[in-house]
Design an enzyme around this catalytic site. Sequence first.
Site, PDB file in Angstrom:
ATOM      1  N   HIS A   1      37.691  33.611  37.786  1.00 22.24           N
ATOM      2  CA  HIS A   1      37.298  34.037  39.140  1.00 22.24           C
ATOM      3  C   HIS A   1      37.035  35.537  39.130  1.00 22.24           C
ATOM      4  CE1 HIS A   1      41.725  34.763  39.105  1.00 22.24           C
ATOM      5  NE2 HIS A   1      41.400  35.862  39.782  1.00 22.24           N
TER       6      HIS A   1
ATOM      7  N   HIS B   1      38.446  42.901  40.028  1.00 20.77           N
ATOM      8  CA  HIS B   1      38.665  42.395  38.673  1.00 20.77           C
ATOM      9  C   HIS B   1      37.893  41.113  38.388  1.00 20.77           C
ATOM     10  CE1 HIS B   1      41.951  40.160  40.825  1.00 20.77           C
ATOM     11  NE2 HIS B   1      41.640  39.187  39.990  1.00 20.77           N
TER      12      HIS B   1
ATOM     13  N   HIS C   1      51.883  36.645  40.736  1.00 23.59           N
ATOM     14  CA  HIS C   1      51.470  36.824  42.128  1.00 23.59           C
ATOM     15  C   HIS C   1      52.215  35.838  43.009  1.00 23.59           C
ATOM     16  CE1 HIS C   1      47.849  38.868  40.882  1.00 23.59           C
ATOM     17  NE2 HIS C   1      47.394  37.832  40.249  1.00 23.59           N
TER      18      HIS C   1
ATOM     19  N   TYR D   1      47.017  42.613  34.637  1.00 23.41           N
ATOM     20  CA  TYR D   1      45.759  43.306  34.911  1.00 23.41           C
ATOM     21  C   TYR D   1      45.662  44.494  33.981  1.00 23.41           C
ATOM     22  CZ  TYR D   1      45.604  40.941  39.442  1.00 23.41           C
ATOM     23  OH  TYR D   1      45.571  40.021  40.444  1.00 23.41           O
TER      24      TYR D   1
ATOM     25  N   GLU E   1      41.652  40.552  34.318  1.00 26.21           N
ATOM     26  CA  GLU E   1      42.935  39.863  34.464  1.00 26.21           C
ATOM     27  C   GLU E   1      43.029  38.751  33.430  1.00 26.21           C
ATOM     28  OE1 GLU E   1      43.281  37.549  38.119  1.00 26.21           O
ATOM     29  OE2 GLU E   1      45.461  37.664  38.041  1.00 26.21           O
TER      30      GLU E   1
HETATM   31  C1  M3P Z   1      44.753  37.451  42.244  1.00 27.45           C
HETATM   32  C2  M3P Z   1      44.878  36.172  41.618  1.00 27.45           C
HETATM   33  C3  M3P Z   1      45.956  40.415  45.780  1.00 27.45           C
HETATM   34  C4  M3P Z   1      46.099  39.301  44.945  1.00 27.45           C
HETATM   35  C5  M3P Z   1      45.294  38.998  43.990  1.00 27.45           C
HETATM   36  C6  M3P Z   1      45.457  37.775  43.313  1.00 27.45           C
HETATM   37  C7  M3P Z   1      44.697  40.976  46.255  1.00 27.45           C
HETATM   38  O1  M3P Z   1      43.949  38.287  41.663  1.00 27.45           O
HETATM   39  O2  M3P Z   1      44.249  35.963  40.624  1.00 27.45           O
HETATM   40  O3  M3P Z   1      45.628  35.332  42.122  1.00 27.45           O
HETATM   41  O4  M3P Z   1      46.942  40.935  46.130  1.00 27.45           O
HETATM   42 FE    FE Z   2      42.816  37.370  40.114  1.00 25.75          FE
END
Ligand code: M3P
Ligand code: FE
Length: 311
Positions: free
Chosen positions: A154, A218, A250, A259, A269
């Site tokens: 993504h 990213h 996360h 990251y 990532e």
């Molecule tokens: C991701 C992911 C934020 C979270 C980002 C989450 C903007 O990049 O891959 O789950 O806090």
């Molecule tokens: Fe992500």
Amino acid sequence: MAMTGVLRPGHAQLRVLDLEESVRFYRDVVGLVETGRDAQGRAYFKCWDEHDHNSIVLRQADQAGMDFIGFKVLDNATLDKLEADLNAHGLKTERVPAGDLLETGERVRFTLPTGHVMELYAEKTRVGNGLPKVNPAPWAPDADRGIAPTRLDHCLLYGPNVQANKPILTDVLGFHLVERVLGPVEAGEPEIGMFFSCSHKTHDIAFVEYPEPAKLHHVSFYMPTWERVLRAGDIMGMNEVPIDIGPTRHGVTRGETIYAWDPSGNRFETFAGGYHPYPDWEPITWTFEGFPHGLDYPQGKLHESFLTVVT
Ligand code: M3P
Ligand code: FE
């Protein structure tokens, strides 16, 4: 789930400051498979377990960032229909001829309200993943070099007007909203972050509100396990790759993550886990107060660099 319409993020074209240094980085450290160069000098790569000719395209430029992200759609009839639907929604589209990107068919290109150039295409030459279709081994020789993610997973993009992207992604292109982050209560809690899926993944594309348009936060590469994310961190350490955050998890999407920055300062990532949402699920909401744990679940910390450094 029967997958029709928009299938997946198929390619992202990144701007890099030094092409040859970047080629070495993406090939030897990230462990992508180099699949070609074109007359413009762009370098093409795929992850080892992807089947189509390219998913990452590097273009040398004076400034880092992302030129565009392309999504593969089921077939040419779908491409024509989605283009008509985008036009009916009031978005201008442009057709980029087949072959402009190596081994890639005609692309329908448009600009989102956040300033990001998005493309749809139906055809890209299938080169396979290095394994036979009969009695394949679990991994190919290309899986054994560098970090070796299995796929482009993504992108997270930063720009203004994320609210205006939502109907284009959901009503026109058929994505579903999986998770969202709310702004402060004082500001009336408009969504400042949205995570959209066109599949069974927690996100195929995500947007965060930011004053400057067309920014890359990213590009994410999928790792099959948490151990492979940790091993990616080992490889980053061995190669002195600058890390932004992680290894951690996360709260948003539950992904296990690191990251880091490529030699041009583009954040990438290495990501594993998450869960498998369906389009009929209700979106998960992170309040502004809850967001530190959304970003980094164990630490519950708003990392300054994560919120401010983009290309
Ligand atoms: C991701 C992911 C934020 C979270 C980002 C989450 C903007 O990049 O891959 O789950 O806090
Ligand atoms: Fe992500």
